[in-house]
Design a protein around this motif. Structure first.
Motif, PDB file in Angstrom:
ATOM      1  N   UNK A   1     -13.097 -14.435  -0.333  1.00 47.47           N
ATOM      2  CA  UNK A   1     -14.196 -13.968   0.899  1.00 47.47           C
ATOM      3  C   UNK A   1     -14.576 -13.208   0.774  1.00 47.47           C
ATOM      4  N   UNK A   2     -14.261 -12.213   0.104  1.00 50.55           N
ATOM      5  CA  UNK A   2     -15.665 -10.634   0.098  1.00 50.55           C
ATOM      6  C   UNK A   2     -17.054 -11.596  -0.259  1.00 50.55           C
TER       7      UNK A   2
ATOM      8  N   UNK B   1     -12.654  -2.139  12.352  1.00 51.17           N
ATOM      9  CA  UNK B   1     -13.542  -2.337  11.536  1.00 51.17           C
ATOM     10  C   UNK B   1     -14.393  -3.559  11.157  1.00 51.17           C
ATOM     11  N   UNK B   2     -14.524  -4.193  12.765  1.00 51.90           N
ATOM     12  CA  UNK B   2     -15.012  -5.366  12.757  1.00 51.90           C
ATOM     13  C   UNK B   2     -16.327  -4.954  12.955  1.00 51.90           C
ATOM     14  N   UNK B   3     -16.166  -4.041  13.736  1.00 60.42           N
ATOM     15  CA  UNK B   3     -17.589  -3.164  14.245  1.00 60.42           C
ATOM     16  C   UNK B   3     -18.230  -2.768  12.882  1.00 60.42           C
ATOM     17  N   UNK B   4     -17.751  -2.374  11.590  1.00 63.68           N
ATOM     18  CA  UNK B   4     -18.086  -1.376  10.783  1.00 63.68           C
ATOM     19  C   UNK B   4     -18.422  -2.448  10.160  1.00 63.68           C
ATOM     20  N   UNK B   5     -18.358  -3.793   9.686  1.00 64.91           N
ATOM     21  CA  UNK B   5     -18.758  -5.630   9.563  1.00 64.91           C
ATOM     22  C   UNK B   5     -20.249  -5.755   9.862  1.00 64.91           C
ATOM     23  N   UNK B   6     -20.122  -5.568  11.493  1.00 66.98           N
ATOM     24  CA  UNK B   6     -20.961  -6.216  12.183  1.00 66.98           C
ATOM     25  C   UNK B   6     -22.287  -4.654  11.973  1.00 66.98           C
ATOM     26  N   UNK B   7     -22.196  -3.306  11.999  1.00 70.77           N
ATOM     27  CA  UNK B   7     -22.734  -2.676  11.290  1.00 70.77           C
ATOM     28  C   UNK B   7     -23.896  -2.689  10.181  1.00 70.77           C
ATOM     29  N   UNK B   8     -22.886  -2.942   9.048  1.00 72.34           N
ATOM     30  CA  UNK B   8     -23.517  -3.456   7.992  1.00 72.34           C
ATOM     31  C   UNK B   8     -24.109  -4.821   7.518  1.00 72.34           C
TER      32      UNK B   8
ATOM     33  N   UNK C   1     -21.991  -6.638  18.078  1.00 69.37           N
ATOM     34  CA  UNK C   1     -22.070  -5.392  17.540  1.00 69.37           C
ATOM     35  C   UNK C   1     -21.224  -4.468  19.547  1.00 69.37           C
ATOM     36  N   UNK C   2     -22.503  -5.041  20.282  1.00 72.41           N
ATOM     37  CA  UNK C   2     -21.527  -3.999  21.851  1.00 72.41           C
ATOM     38  C   UNK C   2     -20.351  -4.221  21.944  1.00 72.41           C
TER      39      UNK C   2
END
Ligand code: HEM
Ligand code: FES
Lengths: 159, 219
Positions: free
Chosen positions: A20-21, B38-45, B93-94
């Protein structure tokens, strides 16, 4: 039995996570490459016939300089640019039109009448009146444009 | 081959220790709400990657900003996608950062010993809002222009300091090239640098302290 199950579950999660990654990575990666590298295959300039001027301006046997304004689209900017073209004719009927862009690394060459040669100021490239290399680093003769004459007017195909 | 190289590298830089500390740390039995960070981090990336790509074409001056954005959206291959991801990413993100904060609040995860994690989080929230505010101006269209006119005017309402604030934000009396330049600089340099620093602290603490457990009735 139980032992085995746990190991395969763990391995399954591992593969699933990496797959998935990987897919998400591709989802970013492929558009990113298209986005960054597209100038490599996208040409912004359409080839059109550009009017240089009257054939009567061309001196027999001497490269004659024509300067024309062309519109060029670069990115979101449309600019007027000046195109310099040397036109040569030996008989007043057949014309060749040469680009003034040096075939070495792209500086602009100039026709020096006293010496009967084109000179490139950057690394001393020298071309004869037909645009053939006489000396210096340029690997090829000067580029030529396709030419046509209509009603005594010279046109070149370029963009 | 890969395993051999991994070993070779591990012998020299001990990357496995770092890997294990991040991915094999012990966590209490938690639930899906704990993935919000982690979801926030993913969107940040996502924002970082697409944002960097946008700067490859975007030009932050009044005579080019709008046209360069239109060019990205309509001419550059996948430009609409890159811009779209960045555009919608902000809203995601928000939303996610607020949900993440709510989970921390409802589970009381801000308490000892996680106060510093909490405060670094508060500043991260401000940074995320700052990204939204500065980014909104960059397309330099009517919506951007008037939203920022209004936004900076609101900043100008406090007594005494208001007028100074407004002029600092705008880089002068009115919205101008100066405003656009400083919003851009803030959006792509000041805020990302702050975000990385605080995120580093935030995640270091999450790992160092360990994640809090779901509070029980009798707690
Ligand atoms: C850029 C924004 C942020 C990112 C990327 C982020 C990321 C994370 C991650 C990955 C975790 C691990 C646990 C979890 O996911 O729930 C975490 C924990 C935590 N975050 Fe955030 N966070 C952000 C903003 C915030 C905000 C706005 C607050 C609150 C003001 C906050 C407070 C906390 C606290 C107190 C913890 C520890 C929770 C615990 O140990 O149970 N964070 N953060
Ligand atoms: S560019 Fe003309 S000689 Fe090098």
């Amino acid at each position: 039995m139980k032992e085995k199950d746990e190991i395969s579950r763990r391995d399954f999660m591992k593969v699933a996570t990496w797959s998935i990654g990987g897919l998400i990575g591709l989802g970013w990666g492929i558009p990113a490459i298209a986005y960054v590298a597209s100038p490599a295959w996208k040409s912004e300039q359409a080839q059109v016939w550009i009017r240089l001027g009257a054939t009567s301006k061309v001196e027999l046997g001497v490269p004659t300089l024509f300067k024309v304004k062309v519109k060029r689209q670069t990115g979101w900017i449309v600019n007027e640019e000046e195109l310099s073209v040397y036109v040569l004719t030996e008989d007043g009927r057949n014309y060749i039109a040469m680009s003034n862009v040096c075939t070495h690394l792209g500086c602009r060459v100039r026709w020096i009448a006293e010496q009967d040669r084109f000179f490139c100021p950057c690394h001393n490239g020298v071309f004869d009146q037909q645009g053939n290399v006489v000396s210096g680093p340029p690997p090829r003769p000067l580029n030529q444009y396709q030419v046509k004459v209509e009603d005594g007017q010279l046109f070149i195909l370029g963009g | 081959m890969v395993a051999k190289f991994a070993n070779w590298l591990d012998e020299r830089v001990s990357w496995r220790q770092v890997w294990d500390a991040i991915f094999l740390r012990k966590v209490p039995k938690v639930n899906w709400f704990y993935t919000l960070g982690s979801a926030t981090l993913f969107v940040a990336v996502n924002q970082a990657v697409t944002g960097i790509l946008l700067t490859l074409y975007y030009v932050p001056t009044p005579d080019h900003a709008y046209d360069s954005v239109q060019y990205i959206t309509t001419q550059v291959p996948a430009g609409w996608l890159i811009r779209g991801l960045h555009h919608w990413g902000v809203s995601a993100m928000v939303v996610l950062v607020v949900l993440h904060m709510l989970r921390v609040i409802f589970y009381g995860a801000y308490k000892y010993p996680r106060e510093v994690t909490w405060f670094s989080g508060i500043i991260l929230l401000l940074v995320v809002i700052g990204f939204g505010f500065t980014g909104y101006l960059l397309p330099w269209d009517q919506k951007a222009y008037w939203a920022t006119t209004v936004g900076t005017r609101i900043a100008g309402t406090p007594p005494l300091i208001g007028d100074y604030l407004l002029r600092i934000l705008r880089g002068g009396e009115d919205l101008s090239a100066v405003t656009l330049a400083r919003f851009f600089g803030t959006h792509v340099w000041v805020l990302p640098a702050t975000l990385m620093l605080l995120l580093g602290i935030h995640l270091y603490l999450v790992i160092r302290i360990g994640i809090s457990a779901v509070p029980k009735k009798e707690d």
